[in-house]
Design a protein around this motif. Structure first.
Motif, short mmCIF file in Angstrom:
data_model
loop_
_atom_site.label_atom_id
_atom_site.label_comp_id
_atom_site.label_asym_id
_atom_site.label_seq_id
_atom_site.Cartn_x
_atom_site.Cartn_y
_atom_site.Cartn_z
N ILE A 16 13.54 11.63 37.54
CA ILE A 16 14.31 10.34 37.46
C ILE A 16 13.79 9.22 37.71
O ILE A 16 13.39 8.17 37.66
N ARG A 36 1.71 13.83 43.52
CA ARG A 36 0.84 15.06 43.35
C ARG A 36 0.24 14.91 41.97
O ARG A 36 -1.37 15.22 42.34
N SER A 37 0.91 15.34 41.00
CA SER A 37 0.68 16.30 39.95
C SER A 37 0.04 15.47 38.86
O SER A 37 0.89 14.21 38.46
N LEU A 60 -0.45 9.95 44.89
CA LEU A 60 -0.46 9.80 46.54
C LEU A 60 0.31 10.73 46.83
O LEU A 60 1.82 11.89 46.32
N ASP A 61 0.65 12.28 48.22
CA ASP A 61 1.32 12.77 48.58
C ASP A 61 2.31 11.86 49.58
O ASP A 61 1.44 11.61 50.67
N VAL A 62 3.59 11.21 49.43
CA VAL A 62 4.31 11.22 50.82
C VAL A 62 4.09 11.32 51.94
O VAL A 62 4.33 11.04 52.88
N ASN A 91 10.77 6.74 45.68
CA ASN A 91 11.43 7.80 44.39
C ASN A 91 11.88 9.13 45.01
O ASN A 91 12.00 10.02 44.91
N TYR A 160 18.53 18.90 53.18
CA TYR A 160 18.04 18.08 52.79
C TYR A 160 18.92 16.59 52.84
O TYR A 160 19.21 15.07 52.66
N LYS A 164 18.30 12.49 54.21
CA LYS A 164 18.89 11.40 52.75
C LYS A 164 19.81 10.63 53.87
O LYS A 164 19.70 9.03 53.39
N PRO A 190 22.54 8.09 43.93
CA PRO A 190 23.03 9.42 42.23
C PRO A 190 23.78 10.87 42.82
O PRO A 190 22.99 11.22 43.84
N VAL A 193 21.90 14.65 38.87
CA VAL A 193 20.66 13.99 37.80
C VAL A 193 20.70 14.91 36.82
O VAL A 193 20.41 15.74 37.53
N SER A 195 18.12 16.46 35.55
CA SER A 195 15.65 16.14 36.30
C SER A 195 15.90 17.34 36.61
O SER A 195 16.73 17.78 36.81
N THR A 198 17.63 19.37 39.10
CA THR A 198 19.09 19.72 38.46
C THR A 198 18.49 21.21 38.12
O THR A 198 19.20 22.01 38.07
N1 LIG Z 1 18.11 15.51 40.85
C1 LIG Z 1 19.52 15.20 41.38
O1 LIG Z 1 20.60 15.49 41.04
C2 LIG Z 1 19.37 14.13 42.29
C3 LIG Z 1 20.64 13.65 42.61
C4 LIG Z 1 20.09 12.36 43.74
C5 LIG Z 1 19.14 11.49 44.34
N2 LIG Z 1 17.96 12.60 44.14
C6 LIG Z 1 17.08 12.39 44.38
O2 LIG Z 1 16.01 11.11 43.28
C7 LIG Z 1 14.76 11.23 43.65
C8 LIG Z 1 13.72 11.89 42.37
O3 LIG Z 1 14.32 13.46 41.89
P1 LIG Z 1 14.27 14.14 40.41
O4 LIG Z 1 15.67 14.76 40.14
O5 LIG Z 1 13.66 13.42 39.66
O6 LIG Z 1 13.20 15.34 41.08
P2 LIG Z 1 12.00 16.66 40.43
O7 LIG Z 1 12.27 16.37 39.21
O8 LIG Z 1 11.97 17.43 41.34
O9 LIG Z 1 10.88 14.67 40.46
C9 LIG Z 1 10.35 14.51 42.54
C10 LIG Z 1 9.67 14.19 42.06
O10 LIG Z 1 8.52 13.80 43.74
C11 LIG Z 1 7.35 13.83 43.84
N3 LIG Z 1 7.12 14.43 44.74
C12 LIG Z 1 7.87 15.53 45.65
N4 LIG Z 1 7.30 15.77 46.41
C13 LIG Z 1 6.41 14.56 46.83
C14 LIG Z 1 5.25 13.78 47.78
N5 LIG Z 1 4.91 14.86 48.73
N6 LIG Z 1 4.04 13.15 47.40
C15 LIG Z 1 4.75 12.63 46.43
N7 LIG Z 1 5.56 12.81 45.15
C16 LIG Z 1 6.53 13.95 44.92
C17 LIG Z 1 7.37 15.06 42.19
O11 LIG Z 1 5.65 15.34 42.03
P3 LIG Z 1 5.20 15.97 42.42
O12 LIG Z 1 5.63 17.49 43.21
O13 LIG Z 1 4.29 15.92 41.45
O14 LIG Z 1 4.08 15.64 43.92
C18 LIG Z 1 8.16 14.51 41.23
O15 LIG Z 1 7.76 13.64 40.56
C19 LIG Z 1 14.72 12.23 43.92
O16 LIG Z 1 13.78 12.16 45.66
C20 LIG Z 1 15.73 13.05 44.56
O17 LIG Z 1 16.53 13.50 45.88
C21 LIG Z 1 18.06 13.65 42.60
#
Ligand SMILES: NC(=O)c1ccc[n+]([C@@H]2O[C@H](COP(=O)([O-])OP(=O)(O)OC[C@H]3O[C@@H](n4cnc5c(N)ncnc54)[C@H](OP(=O)(O)O)[C@@H]3O)[C@@H](O)[C@H]2O)c1
Length: 270
Positions: A16, A36-37, A60-62, A91, A160, A164, A190, A193, A195, A198
């Motif tokens: 996302i 981080r990556s 940035l590690d949040v 995000n 989780y 949230k 959302p 998603v 992604s 998921t």
């Molecule tokens: N997928 C869904 O169904 C869904 C639904 C509702 C809401 N969301 C929310 O949408 C957001 C993005 O989700 P996504 O589905 O895109 O997840 P994702 O594919 O797992 O991506 C997560 C992103 O967050 C970064 N991240 C994780 N831990 C971190 C940390 N400590 N510091 C900095 N960056 C960090 C990851 O990068 P690194 O690991 O490289 O740091 C990655 O870029 C999240 O907040 C998630 O909860 C997702």
């Protein structure tokens, strides 16, 4: 001349966050792609720059607040000629599943604390670092990416959901205090998603239930009120609308609409 925005998108390297970073850059903002990556962030930055935009990767590690000052000082230096960060998209997030009674000690770690650190305290601390400057400049936009799990309960993701819900409660409260400052804070929530997050859930369910991947994906899509997985682009569009608009304290619940069936009902505003 119209002002050029400077955006910080956390978790911008994939999923996302990547869609948001690309969308915000296409709208003309200069973008910090943070995670981080770094390889993933650099790939997104290259995509933006190849398309004629401006972007930088930011490590940035949040969850590691001790690095915020240094990272934000680096960002200030890089974007100095354009301006200060005035669009913040929180995000980055994690989601680990376990029965709720085991979340407190799964694999020897407290998953409640871990989710709260990344999904709630991370965004809160970034807001505390950036919003005072926005208030001083009388302009700023914060969009927090929460989840349907911030509005409803779901089995096996109590940590989780708790993190949230915390982010939603905090954001709508902060928005009330921000009224009339020129700074707004809004949320996108959302449902499932399409992604990598998921994909990981699908993998776990497949391993546990021996259902096929396609069947599992269809089951998750069917759980979304709109009947389809939300796309990253849909989330990015909602985020951009909130960044460009003047709403404050709004919650956009993205339900996953099916093209040509109920796509007019993809977003429920609260
Ligand atoms: N997928 C869904 O169904 C869904 C639904 C509702 C809401 N969301 C929310 O949408 C957001 C993005 O989700 P996504 O589905 O895109 O997840 P994702 O594919 O797992 O991506 C997560 C992103 O967050 C970064 N991240 C994780 N831990 C971190 C940390 N400590 N510091 C900095 N960056 C960090 C990851 O990068 P690194 O690991 O490289 O740091 C990655 O870029 C999240 O907040 C998630 O909860 C997702």
């Amino acid at each position: 001349m119209e002002r050029r925005h400077v955006a910080l998108v956390t978790g911008g390297g994939r999923g996302i966050g990547r869609a948001i970073a690309l969308r915000v850059a296409r709208a003309g903002a200069a973008v910090f792609v943070a995670a981080r990556s770094q390889e993933a962030c650099i790939a997104v930055v290259d995509e933006i720059v190849d398309g004629g935009g401006t972007a930088w990767p930011l490590y940035l590690d949040v969850a590691d607040f001790s690095m915020f000052d240094e990272a934000l000082a680096e960002a200030r230096e890089l974007a100095g000629g354009i301006g200060a960060i005035d669009w913040l998209v929180n995000n980055a997030g994690i989601a680990v599943s376990a029965p709720f009674l085991q979340h407190g000690r799964a694999g020897g770690e407290d998953l409640y604390a871990k989710h709260l650190d990344v999904n709630f305290h991370g965004p809160r601390r970034l807001i505390e670092a950036l919003v005072p400057g926005m208030i001083e400049r009388k302009y700023g936009r914060v969009v927090n990416v929460a989840s349907s799990a911030g509005l409803h309960g779901h089995a096996y993701v109590a940590a989780y959901c708790a993190s949230k819900h915390a982010l939603v409660g905090y954001s709508v409260s902060a928005a009330k205090e921000l009224a009339k400052t020129g700074v707004t804070m809004n949320l996108v929530c959302p449902h499932y998603v399409d992604s990598p997050m998921t994909d990981a859930s699908v993998e776990r369910i497949v391993a546990k239930t021996k259902r096929s991947e396609a069947e599992t994906r269809a089951l998750l899509a069917a759980q979304n009120p709109g009947g389809a997985l939300v796309t990253g682009d849909e989330v990015a569009d909602a985020v951009l609308a909130l960044l460009q608009g003047d709403q404050n304290g709004a919650v956009a619940e993205l339900v996953g609409a099916r093209m040509g069936v109920n796509e007019g009902e993809a977003v429920r505003w609260r």
